[in-house]
Design an enzyme around this catalytic site. Structure first.
Site, PDB file in Angstrom:
ATOM      1  CG  HIS A 270       6.079  22.787 -12.905  1.00 23.99           C
ATOM      2  ND1 HIS A 270       6.817  23.955 -12.922  1.00 23.99           N
ATOM      3  CD2 HIS A 270       6.983  21.786 -13.056  1.00 23.99           C
ATOM      4  CE1 HIS A 270       8.095  23.671 -13.066  1.00 23.99           C
ATOM      5  NE2 HIS A 270       8.229  22.350 -13.148  1.00 23.99           N
TER       6      HIS A 270
ATOM      7  CG  HIS B  10       9.698  17.872 -15.053  1.00 21.08           C
ATOM      8  ND1 HIS B  10      10.490  18.662 -15.843  1.00 21.08           N
ATOM      9  CD2 HIS B  10       9.451  18.594 -13.931  1.00 21.08           C
ATOM     10  CE1 HIS B  10      10.726  19.818 -15.226  1.00 21.08           C
ATOM     11  NE2 HIS B  10      10.103  19.805 -14.052  1.00 21.08           N
TER      12      HIS B  10
ATOM     13  CE  LYS C 250      10.305  26.412 -15.746  1.00 19.26           C
ATOM     14  NZ  LYS C 250      10.459  25.013 -15.374  1.00 19.26           N
TER      15      LYS C 250
ATOM     16  CG  HIS D  53      14.029  26.728 -12.250  1.00 20.59           C
ATOM     17  ND1 HIS D  53      13.705  25.431 -11.912  1.00 20.59           N
ATOM     18  CD2 HIS D  53      15.007  27.107 -11.379  1.00 20.59           C
ATOM     19  CE1 HIS D  53      14.462  25.043 -10.893  1.00 20.59           C
ATOM     20  NE2 HIS D  53      15.260  26.047 -10.556  1.00 20.59           N
TER      21      HIS D  53
ATOM     22  CG  HIS E  29       9.266  24.797  -9.042  1.00 25.84           C
ATOM     23  ND1 HIS E  29      10.148  25.849  -9.072  1.00 25.84           N
ATOM     24  CD2 HIS E  29       9.557  24.031 -10.121  1.00 25.84           C
ATOM     25  CE1 HIS E  29      10.926  25.720 -10.115  1.00 25.84           C
ATOM     26  NE2 HIS E  29      10.602  24.636 -10.779  1.00 25.84           N
TER      27      HIS E  29
ATOM     28  CG  ASP F   6       9.038  20.460 -10.141  1.00 25.33           C
ATOM     29  OD1 ASP F   6       9.257  20.293 -11.357  1.00 25.33           O
ATOM     30  OD2 ASP F   6       9.938  20.728  -9.323  1.00 25.33           O
TER      31      ASP F   6
HETATM   32  C1  NCD Z   1      13.288  18.944 -12.494  1.00 22.85           C
HETATM   33  C2  NCD Z   1      13.654  17.803 -13.436  1.00 22.85           C
HETATM   34  O1  NCD Z   1      14.144  16.762 -12.971  1.00 22.85           O
HETATM   35  O2  NCD Z   1      13.413  17.928 -14.650  1.00 22.85           O
HETATM   36  N1  NCD Z   1      13.931  18.732 -11.235  1.00 22.85           N
HETATM   37  C3  NCD Z   1      13.573  19.288 -10.042  1.00 22.85           C
HETATM   38  O3  NCD Z   1      14.312  19.123  -9.086  1.00 22.85           O
HETATM   39  N2  NCD Z   1      12.456  19.959  -9.896  1.00 22.85           N
HETATM   40  C4  NCD Z   1      13.647  20.249 -13.108  1.00 22.85           C
HETATM   41  C5  NCD Z   1      13.064  21.432 -12.378  1.00 22.85           C
HETATM   42  O4  NCD Z   1      11.853  21.673 -12.424  1.00 22.85           O
HETATM   43  O5  NCD Z   1      13.812  22.158 -11.723  1.00 22.85           O
HETATM   44 ZN    ZN Z   2      10.034  21.405 -12.817  1.00 22.34          ZN
END
Ligand code: NCD
Ligand code: ZN
Length: 347
Positions: free
Chosen positions: A12, A14, A101, A138, A176, A249
Site C-alpha cells: 500500500h 502513494h 481500490k 479504505h 491500513h 501507506d
Molecule cells: C493518504 C494520501 O495522502 O493519499 N493519506 C492518508 O492519511 N493515509 C490517503 C489514504 O490512504 O487514506
Molecule cells: Zn493510503
C-alpha cells in the site's frame, strides 16, 4: 548486530506524480521489490489505460542504475460509482493492474470521486470476484455525525461485513487497519480476507497527535487510535498469521500543506519503510516474524512469487533529516525527522 530477510514488498503506497513522484520513488525502490500503487491522483486513475500511462511515468522516474532499477509498480484502479464491469475485464487482461481500490466518497485525500454507496458497484464487484481481482478498501464511513475514532468500526458493520458476505469469493484487503476490532474481524473472517498494517499504527497511539502541542505530521487517515488498539495491531503483525502483511501507506505531502490551519492527512515513511517495522518487531522480541509479514504473506495473498533476493538491516541508529525535497521547491517532513531510527538498511 544485523538481520537478513527476503526483499520485502510494499502492499500500500502513494507515489503521487510528476516532480513529487521522482522525488519519493527512490526511497521505496531502494528497499522494496514491488509496491501496490494507490490510484488517488488528481484526477484519479479510474481506467486501465490511465493505469498503463501512470505505470510508464513511474518506470521513467526510476533511476536507471543502482539498487532501484528492478522495482516493479503494481497498478490499481480507483473505483467510482460509474466503473463498468467491462473495465474490470480490461484490467485483468492488461497484466499490469493487480487490484481495485474502494474509497468511500470523501473519506480521505483525493477521495471526492469515490463510491457513494457500495451497492451501486455490485456488478463491478461481481466481475472482480469472477476474475480474481482483489478489492482494496479504505475502511472508514464518512458521515459527519460519526466520531472520527469510530469510523473504521462502523465501516466493518455497515459496509465490510455485508460486502464480504454478499460476495463470498471476492478477495478483500482491509487496508491500513487501526483498531483491535479490525484485527479481530480479519482474524475470524472467511478465507480470502487480509489486511495491511502501517508502521505508524504499530509504533504510535493517538497521544502522538497531541504530544506537548498539536503534531500535524502524525495526522493520517485512518487516524491513530488507542494504546490497546496499537497493542492488538502489533500482536497481529508479529503473530505469524499470513492474513496480516506490510503496507506502509507512505503518503507524501508538502510541508506547508501539513503545517497548516487545515492540514492534509498522510505520513511519509518510505525513507525508513522497512526499518521502522524492524523497530516495532524488535520491541516485542519478534524480529524472527518480520520476514513473513514483510516479504512472504503479501505475495502469497496476491498469488505472486516471493522475491528471490535478500536485504540486510543493521542495528545502527541514524537520524532522518528535518525534511527531504519533494520537487518544484517543495519539501516534505518524514516520520522521525531529526529523531533516531534504530535500524539501518545496508547498501
Ligand atoms: C493518504 C494520501 O495522502 O493519499 N493519506 C492518508 O492519511 N493515509 C490517503 C489514504 O490512504 O487514506
Ligand atoms: Zn493510503
Amino acid at each position: 548486530m544485523h538481520i537478513e530477510i527476503r526483499r520485502p514488498d510494499d502492499w500500500h503506497l502513494h507515489l503521487r506524480d510528476g516532480a513529487a513522484l521522482a522525488a519519493v520513488l527512490p526511497y521505496t525502490a531502494a528497499r522494496f521489490a514491488r509496491a501496490i500503487v494507490m490510484p488517488n491522483l488528481k484526477p484519479p486513475v479510474t481506467t486501465t489505460d490511465a493505469a498503463a500511462r501512470y505505470r510508464a511515468r513511474i518506470l521513467a522516474a526510476l533511476p536507471a542504475v543502482g539498487p532501484f532499477a528492478n522495482f516493479t509498480p503494481l497498478m490499481t484502479l480507483y473505483l467510482t460509482d460509474l466503473t463498468p464491469p467491462a473495465e474490470i475485464d480490461r484490467a485483468r487482461a492488461s497484466g499490469i493492474v493487480f487490484a481495485c481500490k474502494l474509497y468511500p466518497a470523501g473519506a480521505t485525500t483525493n477521495a471526492d470521486s469515490g463510491v457513494t454507496d457500495i451497492r451501486r458497484i455490485d456488478a463491478t464487484l461481481a466481475r472482480m470476484s469472477e476474475l480474481g481481482l482483489p478489492l482494496l478498501v479504505h475502511g472508514e464511513v464518512t458521515g459527519r455525525e460519526v466520531d472520527v475514532f469510530d469510523r473504521e468500526s462502523r465501516f466493518i458493520d455497515e459496509v465490510l461485513a455485508p460486502t464480504i458476505a454478499r460476495f463470498p469469493a471476492l478477495r478483500v484487503v482491509f487496508e491500513h487497519i487501526t483498531t483491535a476490532r479490525a484485527v479481530e474481524f480479519v482474524r475470524t473472517a472467511r478465507d480470502g480476507v487480509g489486511a495491511t498494517i502501517t508502521p505508524q499504527h504499530l509504533l504510535h497511539n493517538r497521544n502522538a497527535l497531541f504530544d506537548g502541542g498539536i503534531r500535524p505530521h502524525y495526522y493520517c487517515l485512518p487516524i491513530l487510535k488507542t494504546e490497546p488498539d496499537r497493542a492488538a495491531l502489533l500482536e497481529a503483525a508479529t503473530s505469524g498469521n499470513p492474513r496480516f502483511f506490510l503496507g506502509t501507506d507512505s503518503a507524501p505531502h508538502a510541508q506547508h500543506t501539513k503545517e497548516n490551519a487545515c492540514g492534509c492527512a498522510g505520513m511519509f515513511t518510505a525513507h525508513a519503510g522497512i526499518e521502522l517495522y524492524a523497530e516495532a518487531f524488535e520491541a516485542v522480541g519478534k524480529l524472527n516474524r518480520l520476514e513473513g509479514f514483510a516479504s512472504d504473506f503479501g505475495a502469497d495473498f496476491y498469488g505472486l512469487p516471493r522475491n528471490a533476493d535478500r536485504i540486510r538491516l543493521e542495528k545502527r541508529e541514524w537520524r532522518p533529516p528535518a525534511s527531504y525535497p519533494l520537487g518544484e521547491g517543495e519539501r516534505l517532513v518524514p516520520m522521525r525527522a531529526g529523531e533516531p531510527v534504530r535500524w539501518e538498511l545496508a547498501t
